[in-house]
Write a protein that holds these residues in place. Sequence first.
Motif, short mmCIF file in Angstrom:
data_model
loop_
_atom_site.label_atom_id
_atom_site.label_comp_id
_atom_site.label_asym_id
_atom_site.label_seq_id
_atom_site.Cartn_x
_atom_site.Cartn_y
_atom_site.Cartn_z
N TRP A 108 0.80 -1.25 0.04
CA TRP A 108 -0.01 -0.08 0.09
C TRP A 108 0.88 1.24 0.02
O TRP A 108 0.51 2.14 -0.70
CB TRP A 108 -0.90 0.03 1.33
N ARG A 114 -0.93 7.95 -3.96
CA ARG A 114 -2.00 7.25 -3.23
C ARG A 114 -1.64 6.43 -1.89
O ARG A 114 -2.29 6.61 -0.93
CB ARG A 114 -2.59 6.35 -3.91
N PRO A 119 -6.24 4.76 3.70
CA PRO A 119 -7.34 4.26 2.62
C PRO A 119 -8.80 4.40 3.35
O PRO A 119 -8.90 4.30 4.63
CB PRO A 119 -6.84 2.95 2.50
N GLU A 123 -11.23 1.40 -0.67
CA GLU A 123 -9.95 1.34 -1.36
C GLU A 123 -9.23 0.43 -0.91
O GLU A 123 -8.34 -0.42 -1.49
CB GLU A 123 -9.29 2.73 -1.07
N LEU A 124 -9.29 -0.13 0.50
CA LEU A 124 -8.30 -0.95 1.14
C LEU A 124 -8.98 -2.44 0.83
O LEU A 124 -8.20 -3.44 0.55
CB LEU A 124 -8.36 -0.91 2.66
N HIS A 127 -7.53 -3.00 -2.79
CA HIS A 127 -5.82 -3.23 -2.42
C HIS A 127 -5.86 -4.83 -2.23
O HIS A 127 -5.06 -5.34 -2.72
CB HIS A 127 -5.30 -2.30 -1.59
#
Length: 250
Positions: A108, A114, A119, A123-124, A127
């Motif tokens: 990350w 970013r 996050p 978003e997490l 990812h």
Amino acid sequence: MNAIATYQPTPSHKPSPDLSALLDAVRSNVPVTRRDLTAQRVAEARALAAASVQPAAPELIVAWLKKLALLVVNGPDAGRARGQAEAMVEICGELPAAVWCPDTRKAWCQQGERGKFWPAPAELYAHLLPYAERIRRDAMAAQRVVALSEQAAKPHATVSAEERAAVAAQMAAWCKRMGHTEPQPDQRRPVQPQPGVSERLAAYRRQLAAEPGAGVWLAPLIAKLEAQVGRNAPKEPRGLTESAEKALNR
């Protein structure tokens, strides 16, 4: 975040290079032999299959987030830490426990601009999802390795003496019902002695004398047998042959 967790995660979702090669072969449907299924590989595959797909405990997720907060510029403070952690657990809690590892946290932070920031839950999740899918694929292949090892360890079916005797008894009963005579194991067909060349030649001569008309087929046989016994005196064979020819010409 410091007020929430002190849990230290220790998951490992990466199989060893040795097992990784075997998992790739299984996924590609490459034939695996018993020699490939070593005890070390099977033990590692069994552990990977059992642990990799288990969802993480909330304490594990919170501990992961706690370390991430120290690496970004806007990590949550103590007042927002609990709410942030609960949101992450709600959105990402179904992912395998093995995704919450140092590698995913490092990844990350290494994704450029970013990765500098904290996050959002969505978003997490995006990812971590590719890591989760890879872990599940490895776990499924590991389960196949375990199944193959268990199948290879099964003894081959054998027929016991009692089972053979039972089958023989059933066959004997069937033969009896059908009217077949049961063969005796000590009964053997007598060996019939085969006549020698001289004996056959003498028999053909007697038959020719008794049946002159049979010379059509007896004459060639007599000539052939006389050649086999290697008689050098042509007088008798020639006479027999001539007598056969005379019998044919009558």
